[in-house]
Design an enzyme around this catalytic site. Structure first.
Site, PDB file in Angstrom:
ATOM      1  N   ARG A  45       6.628   2.478   7.925  1.00  0.00           N
ATOM      2  CA  ARG A  45       7.610   1.412   8.048  1.00  0.00           C
ATOM      3  C   ARG A  45       9.033   1.972   8.162  1.00  0.00           C
ATOM      4  NH1 ARG A  45      10.312  -2.219   4.397  1.00  0.00           N
ATOM      5  NH2 ARG A  45      10.721  -4.193   5.448  1.00  0.00           N
ATOM      6  N   ASP A  89      -3.960  -6.885 -10.309  1.00  0.00           N
ATOM      7  CA  ASP A  89      -2.987  -7.464  -9.381  1.00  0.00           C
ATOM      8  C   ASP A  89      -3.093  -8.982  -9.318  1.00  0.00           C
ATOM      9  OD1 ASP A  89      -2.014  -4.965  -8.545  1.00  0.00           O
ATOM     10  OD2 ASP A  89      -1.984  -5.596  -6.438  1.00  0.00           O
ATOM     11  N   GLU A  91       6.594  -1.692 -11.275  1.00  0.00           N
ATOM     12  CA  GLU A  91       5.268  -2.155 -11.685  1.00  0.00           C
ATOM     13  C   GLU A  91       4.713  -1.343 -12.851  1.00  0.00           C
ATOM     14  OE1 GLU A  91       4.810  -1.450  -7.554  1.00  0.00           O
ATOM     15  OE2 GLU A  91       3.259  -2.997  -7.457  1.00  0.00           O
ATOM     16  N   ARG A 108      -4.149   0.438 -12.770  1.00  0.00           N
ATOM     17  CA  ARG A 108      -4.014  -0.679 -11.847  1.00  0.00           C
ATOM     18  C   ARG A 108      -5.373  -0.946 -11.197  1.00  0.00           C
ATOM     19  NH1 ARG A 108      -1.586  -0.832  -5.742  1.00  0.00           N
ATOM     20  NH2 ARG A 108      -1.593  -3.109  -5.507  1.00  0.00           N
ATOM     21  N   HIS A 129       8.185  -8.831  -2.402  1.00  0.00           N
ATOM     22  CA  HIS A 129       7.775  -7.444  -2.621  1.00  0.00           C
ATOM     23  C   HIS A 129       7.716  -6.769  -1.258  1.00  0.00           C
ATOM     24  CE1 HIS A 129       5.372  -4.103  -4.386  1.00  0.00           C
ATOM     25  NE2 HIS A 129       4.786  -4.112  -3.206  1.00  0.00           N
TER      26      HIS A 129
END
Length: 419
Positions: free
Chosen positions: A286, A150, A389, A93, A210
């Site tokens: 989060r 990306d 992904e 990535r 996302h």
């Protein structure tokens, strides 16, 4: 033969191992705390219950990758790699491909140099991405190495969507424009959603959301990205775990003046000390903020209300941009904890044909399964689809090695054909 995918960040790496050509998943794992001077945290899965453990200190990505490979080859730990089952391809990535890279490519010296040049656009991301590539080239020199960007999926944005109302020379000389990120995730979510709808993605209007550590939305028409919430950097858009999202552009200058902050210090605040954790003031992430909000803590509840409100505004904007849509698709970064958030953020969108089935939304079983959370006959279907992904990385890597890779909106993916 096997294929390895890597996503490297400043202090962590995530990997997946597949058997080719079927792309059967053999292993998945993360290593966190690389280069921090502390023992790293390791989480991995060889097709059995996930194992966690502490390891010695690892000071670089090359040390971390060597450690991962050692465990994958370890017969005593049940590692899936055995003699004759070697890694022949590695998909990497890479966050930022600028305008140069519109599809995944084999990595050579010129590609590596261009990734380094693009670090000026995303130093926090491309630098560790490049370090991961260099580590893998050192440890797996005989493998085919492929870069998956990306930004590539968003290269279909029309000029009126990617240009900023700024001096044109900023774009021409410095590349200042909207690029968008999380492209492989939005690609995966859109293809799986079209499959679930029983339609060709070319005939669908979709909004994909996302929701992981970073949050971004994408408006997709005809299988192509036509707008996305992240922009020149991943900071733009809705508020995220640590990123501010879009704010008044006058605020950084004001704070630089009154608190005598440097541009780098302000960038650090917007990237690492804002968003949910900035509003709450502290927290582990989060998930922690969501749990505290559900428990009734006032500032955590405010932060989550702000997140939901921002997401709702983007959904409304993209419904307008697309002229309506067939489905809104959510990933599920925090699983069942996000059910109340979806209910909150979708309230008020009924006039646009968006209706949530409360019972389906609240169902916490089988969190890794794709499921519809709207009434059966809803004009706009609502779906939860766990993003994968690494499947995009793996399929693109195989296609590049075979010489058949195309731009992502034209590429055929097996996950888009098989339920």
């Amino acid at each position: 033969m096997c294929l390895l995918t890597l996503s490297c960040r400043e202090h962590s790496l995530e990997y997946s191992l597949f058997a080719t050509p079927e792309l059967t998943a053999l292993a998945w794992g993360t290593v966190e705390g690389i280069g921090t001077g502390l023992p790293v945290r390791l989480q991995y899965d060889y097709g059995s219950p996930v194992a966690c453990g502490a390891t010695p200190q690892l000071d670089s990505l090359v040390e971390a990758l060597a450690y991962v490979l050692q465990r994958l080859y370890s017969a005593s730990e049940g590692g899936p790699l055995v003699p004759g089952r070697d890694i022949r391809a590695v998909g990497h990535r890479v966050v930022h491909g600028g305008e140069r890279f519109r599809q995944s490519v084999a990595i050579d010296g010129l590609v590596l140099a261009e990734i380094a040049r693009l670090e000026r656009l995303a130093p926090k991301y491309n630098r560790p991405n490049r370090a991961g590539i260099e580590a893998a080239l050192q440890l797996l020199p005989a493998a085919c190495h492929v870069a998956i960007f990306d930004t590539a999926f968003h290269q279909t944005l029309p000029p009126y969507a990617y240009h900023y109302p700024l001096p044109h020379d900023w774009y021409r000389k410095h590349g200042v424009r909207r690029y968008g990120f999380h492209g492989p995730s939005h690609l995966y979510l859109s293809r799986r959603a079209a499959l679930r709808l029983g339609r060709d993605v070319a005939d669908c209007r979709l909004i994909t959301v996302h929701m992981e550590l970073g949050i971004s939305l994408c408006a997709i028409a005809g299988g192509c990205s036509v707008d996305t919430s992240m922009g020149f950097t991943p900071v733009e858009g809705t508020m995220q775990e640590r990123r501010s999202g879009t704010i008044d552009p006058g605020i950084p200058g004001f704070m630089m003046d009154w608190q005598e902050l440097s541009a780098q210090q302000v960038e650090e605040v917007l990237n690492e000390k804002s968003g949910l954790l900035g509003v709450v003031g502290q927290g582990r992430g989060r998930r922690d903020v969501i749990e505290r909000a559900n428990a009734g803590e006032a500032r955590a509840a405010l932060a989550m209300r702000m997140e939901c409100y921002g997401l709702r505004k983007y959904l409304g904007a993209y419904l307008a941009a697309l002229g309506g849509c067939d489905a809104i698709v959510f990933s599920c970064g925090q699983g069942a904890l996000e059910a109340p958030l979806r209910q909150q953020l979708l309230q008020g969108l009924e006039a646009f044909g968006v209706h949530l089935d409360g019972g389906r939304n609240a169902c916490s079983e089988h969190l890794q399964e794709e499921r519809c959370i709207s009434p059966s006959q809803a004009a706009v279907q609502l779906w939860i689809i766990p993003t994968r992904e690494e499947q995009v990385y793996a399929e693109d890597t195989l296609a590049v090695c075979a010489g058949s890779c195309r731009e992502p909106w034209l590429q055929s993916y097996r996950f888009a054909r098989e339920l």
